[in-house]
Enzyme design. Sequence first.
Site, PDB file in Angstrom:
ATOM      1  N   CYS A 376       0.165  -1.072   8.248  1.00  0.00           N
ATOM      2  CA  CYS A 376       1.394  -0.469   7.754  1.00  0.00           C
ATOM      3  C   CYS A 376       2.220  -1.570   7.103  1.00  0.00           C
ATOM      4  CB  CYS A 376       2.160   0.187   8.885  1.00  0.00           C
ATOM      5  SG  CYS A 376       1.394   1.709   9.456  1.00  0.00           S
ATOM      6  N   THR A 377       2.624  -1.339   5.885  1.00  0.00           N
ATOM      7  CA  THR A 377       3.245  -2.360   5.053  1.00  0.00           C
ATOM      8  C   THR A 377       4.192  -1.662   4.088  1.00  0.00           C
ATOM      9  OG1 THR A 377       1.193  -3.660   5.145  1.00  0.00           O
ATOM     10  CG2 THR A 377       2.728  -4.206   3.389  1.00  0.00           C
ATOM     11  N   VAL A 378       5.210  -2.379   3.623  1.00  0.00           N
ATOM     12  CA  VAL A 378       6.011  -1.879   2.504  1.00  0.00           C
ATOM     13  C   VAL A 378       5.865  -2.832   1.337  1.00  0.00           C
ATOM     14  CG1 VAL A 378       7.704  -0.653   3.916  1.00  0.00           C
ATOM     15  CG2 VAL A 378       8.131  -3.042   3.291  1.00  0.00           C
ATOM     16  N   VAL A 393       5.954  -7.926  -0.828  1.00  0.00           N
ATOM     17  CA  VAL A 393       5.321  -7.116   0.209  1.00  0.00           C
ATOM     18  C   VAL A 393       5.774  -7.645   1.566  1.00  0.00           C
ATOM     19  CG1 VAL A 393       3.171  -6.134   1.092  1.00  0.00           C
ATOM     20  CG2 VAL A 393       3.301  -6.902  -1.292  1.00  0.00           C
ATOM     21  N   MET A 459       0.294  -1.139  -1.350  1.00  0.00           N
ATOM     22  CA  MET A 459       0.221  -1.556   0.052  1.00  0.00           C
ATOM     23  C   MET A 459      -0.881  -0.807   0.786  1.00  0.00           C
ATOM     24  SD  MET A 459       1.255   1.316   1.683  1.00  0.00           S
ATOM     25  CE  MET A 459       1.610   0.791   3.349  1.00  0.00           C
TER      26      MET A 459
END
Length: 567
Positions: A376-378, A393, A459
């Site tokens: 899970c990343t933005v 990121v 992402m």
Amino acid sequence: MSLQSGLARLSSRYSSRSCAVSTRGMVACSQSLAGQAGVDILKKGGNAMEAAVCVGACLAVLEAGSTGLGGDGFCLYYDAGEKKVQAINGSGRTPAALTLDVALQVVPEGDTSLPLMHAHTVTVPGVVAMWLDCLEKYSSGKVSRADVFAAAVDFADNGFAVGQVASAEWKAQEPKLKARKHGSEMLLNGNRAPEAGDVMHRKQLARVLESISQEGKSALYEGRVAQAIVDAIKELGGVMELSDLKQHETTFAEPVTAEFAGLTVHGHPPNGQGLTALIALNILTELEKKETGGPRAEWDSPERLHTLVEIIRLAFADAKKYIGDPDHASGGSVNSVNETVKALLAQEYAASRAALVDPGKRSDEVPHGYPLKDSCTVSFQVVDAQGNAVSMVNSTYMGFGTCIVPKDTGFTLQNRGHNFNLEKGHANCLAPRKRPYHTIIPCITTHADGSLHSTFTNMGGFMQPQGHVQHLVNMLHYGLDPQESVDRPRFCVLNDPYSGVFGRVGLEEGFSPETRDGLKALGHDAFYLTGLERTLVGRAQIICKKQGSSVLVAGSDPRADGAALGW
């Protein structure tokens, strides 16, 4: 890049909405509230970096399952005046006391990585230091640090309505948060994950953000918060000390690059996996040299997808073998890593790898080292009125990371150390004060004259280089605009290390049954991603700049809660 007419877009079965267009600045991110805050910084005279840090801080409040103060960050910064790109590495290192022997004491026999939620997987959180170092280095002088963090503090203190995707991520990790000692700090009223539209307050986090805006790095890497981080980790068997936090440093480096379709593609050097996308693009370039000049394969044809899947498999085989922390290179030489990177990106090497791609069937000879894990990343993009650009990121790795919450801080600690290899001698083998192989890869592309073409990300853990390849091919080979590219269905090459099924190809449902069956006929284990499985393809944000113009054209992924916003 071309903009379709409105009628052409309306007739496309893949179209969700038109591109955002503007001339004075643009933000594309996964939460609209964060995007608005970033645009507000631009309107005050702030630059792309200051707006990007504002967006990152807001996302740490609004999208807690994907990012937070306990995570890491990577960034590429394009300086429009100098026409140069700078890579900024905000990833953290292992504690000085975490040796391989210490780590192996908690690893079940036969496993090749640390237990997913163990305190040993917590590396020093690097994202806050990266934000602050970037603000200092790239300050416009027109907005203060307090201005940059004001919106994030406000959302955390006074509340915000939770987005639909953010809510789903929160609910998926609710049991793990409830199992942690201070996990209630991450839950609505201390007892449940928020539903979409619930108003969430994060008072503890607001106080930490406020302290950061006033005191700088010492607010997190020294004092009360640092002690809370150390206490939480040690209570669960970890070995992090206050000195590990205090000694953390952000790294500024030169990006790695490859030429593709007339553009220079800039990625992050190791320990980031930007190299993976560049290797794949180089192989694709070599394969195109062999083409006879006939019509290009249809966008969703099995033949096209087969080629992309095969080059991605080859790129990952190299990435998983060679990418590690250059400060811990074999023999202690950073130069040896640079030489390896240079060799992997050489035309001769790309040609030798391209020769392994059989257009008629899937290769069974690619070494293991495919994508292993989801995350899970933005990711978000900002371009300002001067043409400066930021691709950033931020991530806590898997959903809420370890779900470990330091007392009275309102944030979780990442589990990025889970990505270490535990094989002695491997480039990515765990060691004290070492950064793990990182899946985070921002991307910027420039024209031959150095002017900006685009800033973008996709992402999603090991999906990131795969997404980068797909978007570049979409835009440069098929003429899609940014929004159309992010709207199109994507594929993800993955494996399941628990079932032993390797090299599977997950397809979003927009691909036809004929495409899926055609891939199967070529030897691929192709299947449809449904429901929450679609998170495997990640979420993309793209801003393009029309050459010779101030016009910005952006697309934001409909798989997220956000939008592209300009002014």
